[in-house]
Design a protein around this motif. Sequence first.
Motif, short mmCIF file in Angstrom:
data_model
loop_
_atom_site.label_atom_id
_atom_site.label_comp_id
_atom_site.label_asym_id
_atom_site.label_seq_id
_atom_site.Cartn_x
_atom_site.Cartn_y
_atom_site.Cartn_z
N UNK A 190 -0.26 -8.51 -8.40
CA UNK A 190 0.53 -9.08 -7.32
C UNK A 190 2.04 -8.93 -7.52
N UNK A 191 2.52 -8.89 -8.79
CA UNK A 191 3.97 -8.87 -9.02
C UNK A 191 4.43 -7.70 -9.90
N UNK A 192 3.78 -7.51 -11.04
CA UNK A 192 4.28 -6.52 -12.00
C UNK A 192 4.18 -5.09 -11.46
N UNK A 193 2.98 -4.71 -11.01
CA UNK A 193 2.79 -3.33 -10.53
C UNK A 193 3.62 -3.02 -9.28
N UNK A 194 3.68 -3.90 -8.26
CA UNK A 194 4.54 -3.59 -7.11
C UNK A 194 6.00 -3.38 -7.49
N UNK B 213 7.11 -2.37 -10.46
CA UNK B 213 7.17 -1.11 -11.20
C UNK B 213 7.15 0.08 -10.25
N UNK B 214 6.25 0.05 -9.27
CA UNK B 214 6.14 1.18 -8.33
C UNK B 214 7.41 1.31 -7.49
N UNK B 215 8.02 0.19 -7.14
CA UNK B 215 9.27 0.25 -6.37
C UNK B 215 10.39 0.85 -7.20
N UNK B 216 10.46 0.50 -8.49
CA UNK B 216 11.49 1.05 -9.36
C UNK B 216 11.31 2.55 -9.61
N UNK B 217 10.07 2.98 -9.76
CA UNK B 217 9.79 4.40 -10.10
C UNK B 217 9.92 5.31 -8.89
N UNK B 218 9.76 4.77 -7.68
CA UNK B 218 9.82 5.64 -6.50
C UNK B 218 8.71 6.67 -6.53
N UNK B 219 9.10 7.95 -6.49
CA UNK B 219 8.11 9.04 -6.52
C UNK B 219 7.99 9.65 -7.91
N UNK B 220 8.64 9.06 -8.91
CA UNK B 220 8.62 9.62 -10.27
C UNK B 220 7.28 9.37 -10.94
N UNK C 268 -8.13 1.18 -12.09
CA UNK C 268 -8.62 0.56 -10.85
C UNK C 268 -7.48 -0.15 -10.13
N UNK C 269 -6.67 -0.93 -10.88
CA UNK C 269 -5.56 -1.68 -10.26
C UNK C 269 -4.55 -0.73 -9.63
N UNK C 270 -4.23 0.37 -10.33
CA UNK C 270 -3.28 1.33 -9.77
C UNK C 270 -3.85 2.04 -8.56
N UNK C 271 -5.14 2.34 -8.59
CA UNK C 271 -5.78 2.99 -7.44
C UNK C 271 -5.76 2.07 -6.23
N UNK C 272 -5.93 0.76 -6.45
CA UNK C 272 -5.87 -0.19 -5.34
C UNK C 272 -4.46 -0.26 -4.76
#
Length: 626
Positions: free
Chosen positions: A101-105, A107-114, A134-138
């Motif tokens: 709910x918090x960490x992965x979103x 992280x993905x926002x910071x990395x962009x398309x990297x 599984x979490x990343x695929x979701x």
Amino acid sequence: MTTENNRPATANRPVSEPDPQFERLLQYLKEARRFDFTGYKRTSLMRRVNHQMQVTQTSSYEDYRDYLELNPDEFTKLFNTILINVTSFFRDADAWNQLRSEILPTLLEQKGAAPIRIWSAGCATGEEAYTLAICLAEEMGVEQVRQRVKIYATDVDEEALAEARMATFNERQLRNVPKELVEKYFEHSGQRYTFAKELRRSVIFGRNDLVQDAPISHIDLLLCRNTLMYFNAETQSNIVQRLHFALENTGVLFLGKAEMLLTHSAVFTPIDLKRRFFRKVAIPNHRAERGLIIGSSPVYGQPENHDYQGKVRHEALNSSPVAQILLDLEGRLLLSNQRAGALFGLTSREIGRPLQDLELSYRPVELRSHIDQALTDRRPVWVRDVEWTRGQNTVWLDIQVAPLLDRDGALLGTSLFFTDVSRYRQLQGELEYAHRQLETAYEELQSTNEELETTNEELQSTVEELETTNEELQSTNEELETMNEELQSMNDELQFSNTELRERTDEVTSLNNFMEMILTALQAGITVVNRDLQVQVWNSRSEELWGLRQEEAVGEHLLNLDIGLPVQHLRPLIRQALADDGEQSSITLDAVNRRGRAIRLNVAVSPLRQTDDQPAGALIVMSVQE
């Protein structure tokens, strides 16, 4: 020798006192198998080694070392005992919900398309790494995970890594995975579930020893859950530094329940301490910055009115709060301001007198040597913290002796400045006193902090011990669960056998009842004997004839029965019936029934044969002639 509870005697040594034999065993494992256990906590490590020693029936660490040398396969069993591979999908569901709910979103926002690099250290049999996939695929979709994500899953246990690479699990291992995710990311085949091949390519398994091997670098998310708790404080600190190096500056560290990093706040700061998420503290490369101070001397223009400017300068000098006197090149007093007059008792009568004739030349301090030095070096000379007691008052002075030079550099005289620093000295004393008080308070605080830190470390060690014990209990529970399943299977088989036996018993009872009805319905006395002439069957008609109940006759030798039948005449017929080629025979005998009346009997003896045509006994039919 072993202790009463069958533990090695060397294991009774206090944990705080290293056992030389045990340390030599660890050194042998390090040299022989390239595996360094010296950084592991001795309490749990010795407990597991002692368990394996009980299995191998060795009484000391030296004997166990000899056993290892003679039995190379024991190394694998020992490593499997020490390296507890307890893991599961979505272990600590609350923490995984926080990750999704918090960490992965974030992280993905910071990395962009990297590209995204993730490291699961101490992955055991791989459930944690596949949970991450599984979490990343979701969050991203399977295709994005394949293109951008690399999950490095490492462990020191090669057998666990081999099992992890197979990516197949049973229903019990997937009990924490929601049903919809099982259907979406696993292929069902028989009793096993295989992880989706598309995501499996993003997970890379390999061996890495956190104590000895170099860490994987440029990691965005690092999972090291329930791994640090097995190591002592020094080894933990080294591993934490490696994990800090591995992470990017915005990287996140995800630990297990028993690990808090309380003593490593300089390198990791908590994001969510309850769920054990920490962010890396970036340590920049500071460079020393030096400042450059440039000074310049004022340049005065030519005065337009000498009398006016001289008066201003005289009054400015006279009203200065700093005591000042001027001397010529001969050392005679030229000028002193009001502050100098009040401080040293100088009046207009001392003007023109040599300094050496004045008390000021040697009190509060010897000035002549400093004046000579200033004139010789042509630079100011400072005399600091001069203590001067006048009556009951004590003052402290800073004295500056400065040569006076004209524009051409020629000496004109000497200027002496006496700055009263008593207030500053008092403040300095108060400051020093306050500093000493502060140091004392700081030392007490530091001592309290160290005690608190020691208590925290002991508590953390206790928590880690409890967590380790919990892991062992969980492992034991899993073994008991397996045994329970086996016992359940055996119980099912026994219930099935019991059902069959009950059915057979009912059949036999029914058959016995049927035979009893037949034997009761016959008007003749029926007796069956075995090959030893022991009575097996005695029907109700036989009871009426001879007055002997069934329970009294069955099991007794026929020829020993006390009845009115001359049984000795039946012996030849019974022997003939029990012969291999025995046939039926009959005889008529006179007898006396149970009422004492004389009767005449027709007695027929027939052989009873088994399936292999061997005689098993004889049937005796006794009927009364009318």
